[in-house]
Design a protein around this motif. Structure first.
Motif, mmCIF file in Angstrom:
data_model
loop_
_atom_site.group_PDB
_atom_site.id
_atom_site.type_symbol
_atom_site.label_atom_id
_atom_site.label_comp_id
_atom_site.label_asym_id
_atom_site.label_seq_id
_atom_site.Cartn_x
_atom_site.Cartn_y
_atom_site.Cartn_z
ATOM 1 N N UNK A 152 58.152 45.595 51.383
ATOM 2 C CA UNK A 152 56.880 46.191 50.985
ATOM 3 C C UNK A 152 56.572 45.896 49.516
ATOM 4 N N UNK A 153 57.588 45.916 48.667
ATOM 5 C CA UNK A 153 57.374 45.585 47.252
ATOM 6 C C UNK A 153 56.898 44.148 47.111
ATOM 7 N N UNK A 154 57.536 43.229 47.841
ATOM 8 C CA UNK A 154 57.130 41.822 47.775
ATOM 9 C C UNK A 154 55.710 41.635 48.313
ATOM 10 N N UNK A 155 55.391 42.331 49.413
ATOM 11 C CA UNK A 155 54.053 42.204 49.993
ATOM 12 C C UNK A 155 52.992 42.755 49.048
ATOM 13 N N UNK A 156 53.243 43.919 48.471
ATOM 14 C CA UNK A 156 52.282 44.478 47.531
ATOM 15 C C UNK A 156 52.114 43.619 46.290
ATOM 16 N N UNK A 157 53.225 43.052 45.804
ATOM 17 C CA UNK A 157 53.139 42.171 44.639
ATOM 18 C C UNK A 157 52.312 40.936 44.952
ATOM 19 N N UNK A 158 52.491 40.378 46.136
ATOM 20 C CA UNK A 158 51.714 39.196 46.515
ATOM 21 C C UNK A 158 50.224 39.507 46.555
ATOM 22 N N UNK A 159 49.844 40.640 47.113
ATOM 23 C CA UNK A 159 48.422 40.993 47.176
ATOM 24 C C UNK A 159 47.845 41.161 45.773
ATOM 25 N N UNK A 160 48.607 41.779 44.874
ATOM 26 C CA UNK A 160 48.138 41.950 43.493
ATOM 27 C C UNK A 160 47.992 40.597 42.809
ATOM 28 N N UNK A 161 48.963 39.712 43.028
ATOM 29 C CA UNK A 161 48.914 38.381 42.408
ATOM 30 C C UNK A 161 47.708 37.599 42.919
ATOM 31 N N UNK A 162 47.460 37.641 44.213
ATOM 32 C CA UNK A 162 46.306 36.926 44.772
ATOM 33 C C UNK A 162 45.008 37.485 44.203
ATOM 34 N N UNK A 163 44.926 38.806 44.055
ATOM 35 C CA UNK A 163 43.726 39.410 43.467
ATOM 36 C C UNK A 163 43.531 38.961 42.021
ATOM 37 N N UNK A 164 44.609 38.882 41.262
ATOM 38 C CA UNK A 164 44.507 38.427 39.875
ATOM 39 C C UNK A 164 44.078 36.965 39.798
ATOM 40 N N UNK A 165 44.660 36.132 40.658
ATOM 41 C CA UNK A 165 44.288 34.717 40.662
ATOM 42 C C UNK A 165 42.827 34.550 41.055
ATOM 43 N N UNK A 166 42.381 35.319 42.026
ATOM 44 C CA UNK A 166 40.975 35.247 42.431
ATOM 45 C C UNK A 166 40.057 35.632 41.277
ATOM 46 N N UNK A 167 40.426 36.684 40.553
ATOM 47 C CA UNK A 167 39.603 37.108 39.427
ATOM 48 C C UNK A 167 39.554 36.034 38.348
ATOM 49 N N UNK A 169 42.655 43.212 55.891
ATOM 50 C CA UNK A 169 43.343 42.573 57.018
ATOM 51 C C UNK A 169 44.744 42.139 56.623
ATOM 52 N N UNK A 170 44.861 41.533 55.435
ATOM 53 C CA UNK A 170 46.176 41.108 54.962
ATOM 54 C C UNK A 170 47.120 42.293 54.797
ATOM 55 N N UNK A 171 46.602 43.406 54.263
ATOM 56 C CA UNK A 171 47.436 44.595 54.087
ATOM 57 C C UNK A 171 47.901 45.152 55.430
ATOM 58 N N UNK A 172 47.011 45.152 56.413
ATOM 59 C CA UNK A 172 47.388 45.644 57.740
ATOM 60 C C UNK A 172 48.474 44.757 58.355
ATOM 61 N N UNK A 173 48.304 43.435 58.223
ATOM 62 C CA UNK A 173 49.296 42.517 58.778
ATOM 63 C C UNK A 173 50.660 42.684 58.107
ATOM 64 N N UNK A 174 50.654 42.848 56.793
ATOM 65 C CA UNK A 174 51.913 42.899 56.056
ATOM 66 C C UNK A 174 52.586 44.270 56.157
ATOM 67 N N UNK A 175 51.806 45.347 56.085
ATOM 68 C CA UNK A 175 52.402 46.674 56.001
ATOM 69 C C UNK A 175 52.513 47.387 57.348
ATOM 70 N N UNK A 176 51.816 46.906 58.368
ATOM 71 C CA UNK A 176 51.869 47.576 59.666
ATOM 72 C C UNK A 176 52.356 46.647 60.773
#
Length: 388
Positions: free
Chosen positions: A200-215, A22-29
């Motif tokens: 798009x670079x900032x949005x993708x970086x944010x998603x990766x950072x959130x995934x790392x923090x969650x892990x 959902x976050x990817x759809x909101x940010x990239x589309x």
């Protein structure tokens, strides 16, 4: 029991994947289709703040370290990127030094600028230098068991010192900082398509950072970090060094802040001491606190929401926005310590408590009669516990 655990983990994984989708759809589309170029660029700027907030949420929310000096690491990444972009523009114009140095009368490129003329070296510096500085500071602070208010004041003093140092350095832009970047690794920044690429670079970086923090939060290290926050002495007695646990979280937060600063520079088009001093560092903390520092998405959404409100409301109330921000911060800290992310759990708990009070009480079964006289003291205690 094993089947239930497996089902719960599968459900949690599916929910997480759905949330990221959902976050990817909101940010990239949705965002590129709904927002103008100007608003999309503003959102990209807010995403940089959210990247910093995700790291603060790990260090402060999970580790209990009130990091009031994230502007230091944000500034390191931002200035390295700015120096590289300035030298790339100078090379494209066949100049020996950037234009601002020519205006200031500086004819020779300073030695500390020269390594960052290379793009790969600049990227390595952005990734490594903030983490190294944080590791050195963390080792010196946490090994000496500095924590709480003293750590917060020290980190804030470092941000103020860096801002003051940069203000007096004409070789790095001085008070006005570095600006007027023409290209980003060969892509013209005046082209709207390239500006969208930065989003798009900032949005993708944010998603990766959130995934790392969650892990990290769900790992055994995350549990240990919470244990250090709540009972540091007990963790030490169990054989762990709390200082090492804190250093890791502090370095990770600095790593994220450096990346955010590097993205902030080409997106906004300027970096100055005013962007990395005490006030921006406190603004990061305010967004995290309002969103909910102990949650995963609270810091991210809080940082974006506060930055958006500052932009939107300051246009309508230019002289009153600061007071509104202060009132919101006081209300959240005083009455909603868990942040806006904790409003729903609080409301849910209140409703459940009210329902329990209004529900008819079920009569308790009579306790069995025990011949206590025939039992010894230890057996009597054990029998009472069993009867409960």
């Amino acid at each position: 029991m094993t089947t239930l655990v497996q089902r719960w983990r599968a459900h949690s994984s599916l929910t997480t994947l759905g949330g990221f989708a959902v976050a990817a759809i909101l940010l990239f589309a949705v965002a590129p289709a709904m927002l103008s170029d100007f608003r999309l660029n503003l959102l990209a700027k807010f995403l940089c703040f959210a990247i910093v907030a995700a790291g603060i949420g790990l260090a402060w929310g999970r580790g209990g370290m009130l990091t009031l000096g994230q502007g230091v690491f944000f500034g390191i990444g931002a200035y390295i990127m700015a120096m590289h972009l300035q030298m790339a523009d100078a090379a494209r114009l066949h100049n020996d030094v950037p234009e601002f140095m020519e205006i200031a009368g500086i004819r020779e490129l300073p030695s500390f600028w020269q390594p960052f003329a290379s793009g790969p070296v600049a990227l390595i510096g952005i990734l490594v230098l903030p983490a190294l500085v944080a590791a050195a500071l963390g080792y010196g602070v946490f090994k000496r068991r500095v924590k709480g208010t003293y750590f917060a004041i020290l980190s804030q003093a470092l941000a103020a010192a860096l801002a003051i140092l940069l203000t007096g350095q004409q070789k790095i832009g001085g008070f006005t900082g570095l600006s007027d970047f023409r290209a980003f690794f060969g892509f013209k920044l005046s082209d709207p398509a390239n500006r969208q690429m930065l989003f798009f670079i900032a949005a993708g970086t944010l998603l990766v950072v959130v995934a790392l923090v969650r892990q990290l939060m769900r790992s055994r290290y995350g549990e240990l970090l919470v244990a250090v926050r709540d009972q540091e002495e007990r963790v030490r007695f169990l054989g762990y060094d709390p200082a090492n646990v804190k250093i890791v979280a502090y370095v990770v937060a600095a790593f994220f802040a450096g990346i955010a600063g590097a993205l902030f520079t080409p997106i906004v088009g300027i970096i100055s001491p005013a962007d990395i001093g005490v006030v921006p560092s406190i603004a990061f903390i305010i967004g995290v606190a309002i969103g909910g520092r102990t949650t995963l998405l609270g810091p991210v959404l809080g940082a974006i929401g506060v930055a958006w409100a500052q932009t939107a409301l300051s246009e309508e109330f230019p002289s009153s926005w600061t007071y509104l921000q202060g009132v919101l911060f006081i209300v959240v800290v005083g009455f909603i310590p868990a942040g806006l992310a904790g409003v729903w759990p609080m409301a849910k708990g209140a409703l459940e408590g009210r329902f329990r009070r209004t529900a008819p009480a079920t009569p308790a079964a009579p306790a069995p009669v025990i011949a206590s006289a025939a039992l010894p003291d230890d057996a009597l205690v054990e029998e009472k516990v069993k009867s409960r």
